[in-house]
Design a protein around this motif. Sequence first.
Motif, PDB file in Angstrom:
ATOM      1  N   HIS A   1      -7.669   8.977   0.688  1.00  0.00           N
ATOM      2  CA  HIS A   1      -7.980   7.590   1.063  1.00  0.00           C
ATOM      3  C   HIS A   1      -9.106   7.017   0.189  1.00  0.00           C
ATOM      4  O   HIS A   1      -9.061   5.869  -0.243  1.00  0.00           O
ATOM      5  CB  HIS A   1      -8.360   7.568   2.540  1.00  0.00           C
ATOM      6  CG  HIS A   1      -9.147   6.396   2.976  1.00  0.00           C
ATOM      7  ND1 HIS A   1      -8.620   5.126   3.039  1.00  0.00           N
ATOM      8  CD2 HIS A   1     -10.438   6.282   3.368  1.00  0.00           C
ATOM      9  CE1 HIS A   1      -9.551   4.289   3.472  1.00  0.00           C
ATOM     10  NE2 HIS A   1     -10.661   4.961   3.660  1.00  0.00           N
TER      11      HIS A   1
ATOM     12  N   SER B   1       2.933  -2.076   3.914  1.00  0.00           N
ATOM     13  CA  SER B   1       2.768  -0.691   3.484  1.00  0.00           C
ATOM     14  C   SER B   1       4.126  -0.010   3.367  1.00  0.00           C
ATOM     15  O   SER B   1       5.066  -0.342   4.088  1.00  0.00           O
ATOM     16  CB  SER B   1       1.902   0.062   4.494  1.00  0.00           C
ATOM     17  OG  SER B   1       1.971   1.448   4.244  1.00  0.00           O
TER      18      SER B   1
ATOM     19  N   CYS C   1      -6.148   6.763   5.416  1.00  0.00           N
ATOM     20  CA  CYS C   1      -4.703   6.878   5.227  1.00  0.00           C
ATOM     21  C   CYS C   1      -4.303   8.236   4.671  1.00  0.00           C
ATOM     22  O   CYS C   1      -3.215   8.404   4.135  1.00  0.00           O
ATOM     23  CB  CYS C   1      -4.220   5.763   4.301  1.00  0.00           C
ATOM     24  SG  CYS C   1      -5.088   5.750   2.724  1.00  0.00           S
TER      25      CYS C   1
ATOM     26  N   LYS D   1     -10.842  -8.475   5.538  1.00  0.00           N
ATOM     27  CA  LYS D   1      -9.883  -7.381   5.351  1.00  0.00           C
ATOM     28  C   LYS D   1      -8.696  -7.574   6.273  1.00  0.00           C
ATOM     29  O   LYS D   1      -8.780  -8.288   7.271  1.00  0.00           O
ATOM     30  CB  LYS D   1     -10.553  -6.034   5.606  1.00  0.00           C
ATOM     31  CG  LYS D   1     -10.974  -5.800   7.040  1.00  0.00           C
ATOM     32  CD  LYS D   1     -11.384  -4.371   7.242  1.00  0.00           C
ATOM     33  CE  LYS D   1     -12.796  -4.113   6.770  1.00  0.00           C
ATOM     34  NZ  LYS D   1     -13.327  -2.828   7.266  1.00  0.00           N
TER      35      LYS D   1
ATOM     36  N   TRP E   1      -1.405   7.241  -2.721  1.00  0.00           N
ATOM     37  CA  TRP E   1      -2.602   6.492  -2.513  1.00  0.00           C
ATOM     38  C   TRP E   1      -2.774   5.613  -3.725  1.00  0.00           C
ATOM     39  O   TRP E   1      -3.539   5.938  -4.640  1.00  0.00           O
ATOM     40  CB  TRP E   1      -3.792   7.435  -2.328  1.00  0.00           C
ATOM     41  CG  TRP E   1      -3.656   8.267  -1.089  1.00  0.00           C
ATOM     42  CD1 TRP E   1      -3.987   7.866   0.195  1.00  0.00           C
ATOM     43  CD2 TRP E   1      -3.172   9.600  -0.963  1.00  0.00           C
ATOM     44  NE1 TRP E   1      -3.734   8.894   1.091  1.00  0.00           N
ATOM     45  CE2 TRP E   1      -3.232   9.963   0.406  1.00  0.00           C
ATOM     46  CE3 TRP E   1      -2.669  10.542  -1.858  1.00  0.00           C
ATOM     47  CZ2 TRP E   1      -2.834  11.213   0.878  1.00  0.00           C
ATOM     48  CZ3 TRP E   1      -2.262  11.772  -1.382  1.00  0.00           C
ATOM     49  CH2 TRP E   1      -2.359  12.093  -0.029  1.00  0.00           C
TER      50      TRP E   1
ATOM     51  N   GLY F   1       0.834  -1.199   0.000  1.00  0.00           N
ATOM     52  CA  GLY F   1       0.000   0.000   0.000  1.00  0.00           C
ATOM     53  C   GLY F   1       0.868   1.248   0.000  1.00  0.00           C
ATOM     54  O   GLY F   1       1.877   1.313   0.705  1.00  0.00           O
TER      55      GLY F   1
ATOM     56  N   TRP G   1      -1.897   1.161  -5.140  1.00  0.00           N
ATOM     57  CA  TRP G   1      -1.547  -0.218  -4.786  1.00  0.00           C
ATOM     58  C   TRP G   1      -0.442  -0.727  -5.705  1.00  0.00           C
ATOM     59  O   TRP G   1      -0.556  -0.638  -6.925  1.00  0.00           O
ATOM     60  CB  TRP G   1      -2.757  -1.134  -4.974  1.00  0.00           C
ATOM     61  CG  TRP G   1      -4.007  -0.707  -4.284  1.00  0.00           C
ATOM     62  CD1 TRP G   1      -4.968   0.138  -4.779  1.00  0.00           C
ATOM     63  CD2 TRP G   1      -4.464  -1.099  -2.987  1.00  0.00           C
ATOM     64  NE1 TRP G   1      -5.983   0.289  -3.868  1.00  0.00           N
ATOM     65  CE2 TRP G   1      -5.712  -0.465  -2.774  1.00  0.00           C
ATOM     66  CE3 TRP G   1      -3.944  -1.935  -1.997  1.00  0.00           C
ATOM     67  CZ2 TRP G   1      -6.437  -0.635  -1.603  1.00  0.00           C
ATOM     68  CZ3 TRP G   1      -4.680  -2.110  -0.834  1.00  0.00           C
ATOM     69  CH2 TRP G   1      -5.905  -1.462  -0.639  1.00  0.00           C
TER      70      TRP G   1
ATOM     71  N   CYS H   1      -9.156   0.563  -0.041  1.00  0.00           N
ATOM     72  CA  CYS H   1      -8.435   0.716   1.223  1.00  0.00           C
ATOM     73  C   CYS H   1      -9.472   0.997   2.302  1.00  0.00           C
ATOM     74  O   CYS H   1     -10.358   1.836   2.123  1.00  0.00           O
ATOM     75  CB  CYS H   1      -7.436   1.864   1.122  1.00  0.00           C
ATOM     76  SG  CYS H   1      -6.598   2.172   2.695  1.00  0.00           S
TER      77      CYS H   1
ATOM     78  N   HIS I   1      -2.488   1.192   5.895  1.00  0.00           N
ATOM     79  CA  HIS I   1      -3.624   1.040   4.977  1.00  0.00           C
ATOM     80  C   HIS I   1      -4.334  -0.268   5.366  1.00  0.00           C
ATOM     81  O   HIS I   1      -3.854  -0.992   6.251  1.00  0.00           O
ATOM     82  CB  HIS I   1      -3.160   0.930   3.523  1.00  0.00           C
ATOM     83  CG  HIS I   1      -2.339   2.095   3.051  1.00  0.00           C
ATOM     84  ND1 HIS I   1      -2.881   3.238   2.531  1.00  0.00           N
ATOM     85  CD2 HIS I   1      -0.989   2.287   3.023  1.00  0.00           C
ATOM     86  CE1 HIS I   1      -1.919   4.083   2.202  1.00  0.00           C
ATOM     87  NE2 HIS I   1      -0.758   3.537   2.491  1.00  0.00           N
ATOM     88  N   SER I   2      -5.408  -0.582   4.700  1.00  0.00           N
ATOM     89  CA  SER I   2      -6.060  -1.857   4.950  1.00  0.00           C
ATOM     90  C   SER I   2      -6.585  -2.428   3.634  1.00  0.00           C
ATOM     91  O   SER I   2      -7.246  -1.732   2.865  1.00  0.00           O
ATOM     92  CB  SER I   2      -7.206  -1.688   5.952  1.00  0.00           C
ATOM     93  OG  SER I   2      -7.717  -2.954   6.298  1.00  0.00           O
ATOM     94  N   PHE I   3      -6.243  -3.684   3.404  1.00  0.00           N
ATOM     95  CA  PHE I   3      -6.601  -4.360   2.153  1.00  0.00           C
ATOM     96  C   PHE I   3      -7.971  -5.004   2.299  1.00  0.00           C
ATOM     97  O   PHE I   3      -8.209  -5.763   3.236  1.00  0.00           O
ATOM     98  CB  PHE I   3      -5.539  -5.428   1.849  1.00  0.00           C
ATOM     99  CG  PHE I   3      -5.808  -6.202   0.601  1.00  0.00           C
ATOM    100  CD1 PHE I   3      -5.273  -5.799  -0.605  1.00  0.00           C
ATOM    101  CD2 PHE I   3      -6.601  -7.341   0.633  1.00  0.00           C
ATOM    102  CE1 PHE I   3      -5.534  -6.518  -1.762  1.00  0.00           C
ATOM    103  CE2 PHE I   3      -6.865  -8.058  -0.513  1.00  0.00           C
ATOM    104  CZ  PHE I   3      -6.328  -7.656  -1.719  1.00  0.00           C
TER     105      PHE I   3
END
Length: 335
Positions: free
Chosen positions: A215, A167, A211, A182, A136, A133, A138, A207, A172-174
Amino acid sequence: MKRARHWLTPCFKLTTLTLAVPFLVACEGPQSALDPAGPMAREVAMLWWAMCAFATLVLIVVMALWVHAMRRNSPQMDAARARQLTLRWLVGGGLLLPTLSVLLLLLFGIPIGHRMLPLPLAGEQPMRIEVVGHQWWWEVRYPDSGVVTANQLHLPVGRPVDLDVTSADVIHSFWVPRLGGKIDMIPGRDNRIRLQADQAGTFRGQCSEFCGTQHTHMILDVQAHDEEDFANWLQARREQQVSALPGPAGEVFAARCGQCHRVAGVSEGNRAPDLSDVGARSMLGAGVLSNEPGALLRWLHEHQRLKPGNAMPLHDDLDPDHLSTIADWLETLRP
Ligand SMILES: [Cu+2]
């Protein structure tokens, strides 16, 4: 009778509205966890529905008790009896009911969580993909083949895929809601999540940990292919060789863009999204623009207006003709 109708009208409206909520919200779409397209996502959806049913049951019981308490005539009783009744409600409703509820949910939820873990498999081993991540965007890497892409994730159908996520900057969160749960992407730490798609198609990731200001523009285009299509895509990307852009525009690309962006066989920048297949992507700027003809040129001119704060510098000092030539060339980059 008149009094009863007066009492029922707002209560009836409230109940109708509450019951209508599940039918008013969207339960489908490319990003709905309630429309699962793989075994891990089905586990999540099952847990959600179980918790929703249980919470609805608790709500109905509490509302029924509340209505009963409002309508009944208070019985006459001495202080000792009143204290005893209060204690009974406190222990039953305040201790036993929550404890049993939590236990029940744990009994249901723990096996589901266990089945979603990326544990060793007896048969075919999961495919491995790395996702990093960035603010902003991927970065997606296929370590077994050396293929790198950005803001899109290609997967084979019917096969578990282990994603090692981390990251490069902030947390971040996938999350690809239709394919699985997630997981946080934390700088300096590798986390792993297992996904599987049961059907070919396009899914959407997002995400899910705030972030920064952009985001919301951190969308991941997920393409699930049949095994053969996926192998063809991977091979085409592995063997892709791009001819460098000739002339002054090519020199501008090498001196400016190529310092941060990689294009297979042309430039080796590694601070920004890999552009080797940018012409084949469905969107630009991780979800800001649909990748239609002309969109790349617009992005080059307006990227700080379209996605303020992104790391790409302004190109106001460059010759517009060179930018136009670079955009036309980038549109041709596809495996
Ligand atoms: Cu984010």
